[in-house]
Design an enzyme around this catalytic site. Structure first.
Site, PDB file in Angstrom:
ATOM      1  N   PHE A  22      -0.751   2.413  -6.843  1.00  0.00           N
ATOM      2  CA  PHE A  22      -0.003   1.166  -6.573  1.00  0.00           C
ATOM      3  C   PHE A  22       0.095   0.239  -7.788  1.00  0.00           C
ATOM      4  CE2 PHE A  22      -3.615  -0.759  -3.629  1.00  0.00           C
ATOM      5  CZ  PHE A  22      -4.444  -0.918  -4.702  1.00  0.00           C
ATOM      6  N   GLU A  23       0.885  -0.789  -7.659  1.00  0.00           N
ATOM      7  CA  GLU A  23       1.265  -1.705  -8.761  1.00  0.00           C
ATOM      8  C   GLU A  23       1.983  -0.929  -9.876  1.00  0.00           C
ATOM      9  OE1 GLU A  23      -0.942  -5.060  -7.017  1.00  0.00           O
ATOM     10  OE2 GLU A  23       0.647  -5.013  -8.482  1.00  0.00           O
ATOM     11  N   GLY A  24       2.752   0.055  -9.472  1.00  0.00           N
ATOM     12  CA  GLY A  24       3.427   0.911 -10.443  1.00  0.00           C
ATOM     13  C   GLY A  24       2.504   2.073 -10.758  1.00  0.00           C
TER      14      GLY A  24
END
Lengths: 245, 604
Positions: free
Chosen positions: B412-414
């Site tokens: 997550f978060e890229g």
């Protein structure tokens, strides 16, 4: 109500204890310090009393400037101001004299502290302070309420509790479950820096004790498990291996 | 608005072409008494409220427990650190909110809920909200009275965030947007009072905008339904759901920022989320390592504590080193962001704009710390579990949860792949715009590899002269490869993802190794060399590891595109730029491990 809470600055309970200078000085290197856990209970109860009934809380510490972070923490938890007696405390009598001196100048209704510090564990400062001020002192107090200028409290005694009532002013040594430890909140932390911390010089006290040296307890030996069915072996082992019989 | 650029300040990405002085970086040892107290409050909160309930949190079938923990965190002020004081928060600077993230890092699912609320849930309003929106929502979010969630990802739109299909149509009277769409992996979905929702505006003719817009959607607006919580590998206590918007009526004034600005909001908020994640995982990693240290002391085999075995010491020393490096990189970048914000504010920018711009300037470092931190955590939970041996595999020991919970951080978060490509992509874009002079140094390097190596020049007799030379050379190696790849593929470089990953790996390692060396140099200046012997060991261990990784990534990149003479010249260049004097790293790791074992904790 004016409350004075006395706090100690002690090594964290998990700190590794060692000595320097030929075993005459405690080695502070790498040691994390905390507010004495029993003092922390006293402070927490003081904050609750203040929240419920109003009043002021002053924190008092006898010690050097490296204790300031713990004093600031006490302010963050809810004390209004702080006094630090700038000296390295010598013994319980010395500390009690400093506390009594401050208390005489300010007439507090309640002087709270832990039942004992967790470094030297003498557990006598509250009694000494009470004696020096000529007011009653009790310890270990595990429950405390203030009603109509009177303290109603419970004290741990052998095999049970006793419930007592006394008029203020009082000196009390506290322990759990008088209150739950408080975690300072962000607001408290941010206001702590603006609260006054007064540094005063100590009054002189005759040396009552002098320190010869420290020593650590012998390291714990290996533990040997003996099954119940072989319990008789224990006697032999105590004779031949442990050599205590 | 005229903005005066402070020429003396450090620019994002510049570390690759410019030498940074030790005095220019912030090190964690410089945190104030007040900041340390804030960190302690976070840890105390976890110790008393979260750690005793980890099993319950993970097993919870409904979100009440998590929601009540968030309330308690709110009472302590842990949800309002980044919200300005005028909106009920504490307006702390960037590095303090980083410290909060790290100190809450061992909270497992709770940390995820807390960071989603305070980060992607709250910050879009802090940075992009109108006065009215801020006044209405921020005080509630800062105290935790309202909880927030962030709805960007859709079933067919993950890394390609701007391809989302959710749409918003303005009603004829212009008073509302009617929102329709399906969102996935929504953290805090089950108890959120407010959602930041990204959707494309449709004028009513079926033609969607090219870019996303962002909306503040209250749960009470109606038309919001959700599935049961997702069943996941880890962070099981984090309430993650699919959320459906069916004709959800959003007042027109709840459009955040301007139409079509949503993608930019998403990207900028993610920049912040990335570096915060990077430091939060370091908190988690320290927790795992402490478990491993304690177990290594307790567990006896062959008659002695397993911590006395070299194989275990190697693990402990290496874990500590990587944690130390990642932590250093995070706070170095965090302070750069704080400094940039101050500079921009001094130049006349508003607080919110300065914060956004400040973070944007260091977006490269944000991506670096995210990738590095999350991979350090994965390494640490894996090796800590290994120290536990068979017991590590048991759900009764703490590493089983840590191992599962760690894995999401690379996603997550890229994803780390997207972030690696971003590192290189952003560097090249800045070079093209003339903001960062990569071409000059890259050209110089390409000339240097054709010339005779400089054997003679002795390094100056100053601290870390040799090590700094190693770092300079690693930078040359990265520039050599990046420069050659750009020349080879030009605009098509973005199709060569494997090469981009290799180059990113080199850059990430360089940043971490340099940060560590500078921290130790600064510490030596403060405390003297003797007191900093172990951090110095770690700086050396890290630097050697970084060289090895650069050799491996460099070879892989070069042989992916170069042939014949070019291949030979570049491989020789790589060899020349990755020289380092050998040292006994085994003993260095042992020294680090022994010191931690003696104290029974992570001590740096």
């Amino acid at each position: 109500m004016k409350i004075l809470v006395c706090i100690t600055n002690v090594p964290d309970t998990t700190a590794k204890i060692s000595f320097t200078d030929n075993n005459t000085k405690f080695n502070k290197a790498g040691v994390q310090y905390i507010i004495g856990p029993y003092d922390d209970y006293a402070l927490a109860r003081a904050v609750e009393l203040k929240e419920a009934q109003g009043g002021t809380i002053t924190v008092l510490h006898v010690g050097e400037a490296d204790s300031d972070p713990q004093i600031r923490k006490a302010l963050a938890i809810g004390a209004d101001d702080a006094i630090r007696v700038n000296t390295e405390p010598a013994d319980s009598y010395y500390v009690a004299t400093q506390i009594a001196h401050i208390a005489q100048q300010n007439s507090y209704d309640l002087i709270l502290m832990g039942r004992e510090s967790i470094d030297f564990n003498s557990g006598v400062v509250h009694g000494l302070v009470g004696e020096m001020l000529g007011i009653p002192s009790f310890s270990p107090v595990m429950k405390l309420d203030i009603k109509d200028g009177k303290a109603e409290f419970a004290r741990e005694i052998d095999g049970g509790k006793e419930y007592l009532e006394a008029t203020l002013p009082l000196v009390l040594g506290c322990q759990e479950p008088i209150a739950e430890w408080k975690i300072p909140n962000m607001r408290g932390i941010m206001t702590a820096r603006t609260k006054p911390l007064q540094v005063v010089e100590p009054v002189s006290v005759d040396d009552m004790t002098s320190l010869e040296s420290y020593s650590l307890p012998a390291p714990k030996g290996e533990c040997k498990m003996i099954p119940v069915e072989e319990a008789e072996k224990l006697i032999t082992l105590l004779r031949t291996e442990a050599k205590v019989l | 608005m005229a903005v005066v650029e402070n020429q003396s300040s450090i620019k994002g990405g510049e570390f690759l072409i410019k030498e940074t002085e030790a005095s220019q970086i912030f090190i964690p040892e410089e945190f104030t008494e007040e900041q340390k107290m804030i960190a302690e409050t976070c840890r105390d909160f976890l110790r008393t409220e979260v750690h005793p309930r980890l099993d319950k949190i993970d097993a919870a079938k409904s979100p009440e427990l998590m929601s009540s923990l968030m309330d308690k965190a709110g009472e302590l002020g842990l949800l309002g650190t980044a919200v300005p004081e005028e909106y009920g928060g504490f307006g702390m600077n960037f590095n303090t909110s980083m410290l909060v993230a790290e100190s809450l890092g061992t909270g497992h699912s709770f940390s995820v809920a807390q960071s989603a609320h305070t980060g992607i849930g709250t910050l879009p309003i802090v940075y992009y909200g109108s006065e009215e929106q801020k006044a209405k929502y921020l005080p509630k979010l800062a105290t935790g009275e309202w909880k927030a969630a962030y709805c960007l990802t859709e079933p067919d739109s993950g890394s390609d965030a701007n391809s989302g299909k959710s749409k918003a149509v303005l009603t004829d009277d212009g008073k509302h947007y009617i929102l329709n769409g399906q969102k996935m992996w929504i953290t805090n979905g089950g108890f959120a009072d407010l959602f930041i929702v990204f959707a494309k505006i449709d004028d009513g003719n079926g033609q969607l905008d090219k870019n996303l817009s962002a909306f503040i959607v209250e749960n009470d607006f109606g038309g919001i339904t959700m599935n049961e919580p997702e069943k996941k590998l880890g962070i099981k206590g984090s309430d993650t759901r699919q959320v459906f918007f069916n004709d959800c009526k959003v007042p027109a004034e709840n459009l955040l920022s301007s139409r079509g600005n949503g993608f930019k909001i998403a990207v900028n908020i993610l920049n912040i989320g990335r570096i915060k994640l990077g430091v939060a995982v370091i908190g988690g990693a320290k927790g795992s390592l402490e478990h491993a240290i304690q177990y290594a002391n307790e567990r006896k085999q062959f008659g002695i504590s397993i911590g006395r075995f070299g194989a275990i010491k190697h693990k402990l020393g290496e874990m500590a080193t990587r944690i130390y490096a990642s932590e250093t990189a995070c706070y170095r970048a965090g302070q750069n962001i704080d400094d940039a914000i101050e500079d921009l504010k001094a130049g006349g920018m508003t607080d919110a704009d300065a914060k956004l711009k400040g973070v944007e300037q260091f977006a490269i470092e944000c991506a670096i710390t995210k990738v590095h931190g999350s991979e350090v955590l994965d390494y640490v939970v894996d090796e800590s579990l290994q120290v536990y041996g068979g017991m590590g595999y048991s759900a009764d020991a703490p590493l089983e949860r840590a191992y599962r919970d760690s894995r999401i951080n690379r996603i997550f978060e890229g994803t780390n792949e997207i972030n690696r490509m971003l590192v290189v992509d952003m560097l090249l874009k800045r070079a093209m715009k003339g903001e960062l002079d990569l071409m000059g140094p890259a050209t110089a390097v390409s000339k240097e590899i054709m010339s005779i190596p400089d054997f003679g020049a002795e390094e100056e007799d100053v601290l870390f002269a040799k090590e700094k030379k190693v770092l300079q050379n690693l930078k040359k190696a990265a520039l050599m490869i990046a420069g050659a790849a750009v020349q080879k593929f030009m605009m098509k470089l973005s199709h060569e993802q494997e090469i981009l990953m290799n180059v990113a790996d080199m850059i990430i390692e360089i940043y971490a190794a340099e940060s560590t060396l500078l921290r130790v140099e600064k510490l030596i200046g403060i405390k003297g060399e003797e007191a900093v012997a172990l951090p110095k060991d770690m700086a050396m261990i890290y630097l050697h590891g970084a060289v090895d990784k650069c050799i491996s990534a460099g070879r892989s990149a070069i042989s992916s595109f170069a042939e014949g003479d070019e291949l030979r010249v570049m491989l020789m260049g790589l060899k020349r730029f990755t020289k380092i004097e050998p040292m006994n790293l085994k003993d260095a790791r042992r020294r680090v491990a022994d010191a931690m074992l003696a104290e029974n904790k992570y001590i740096f």
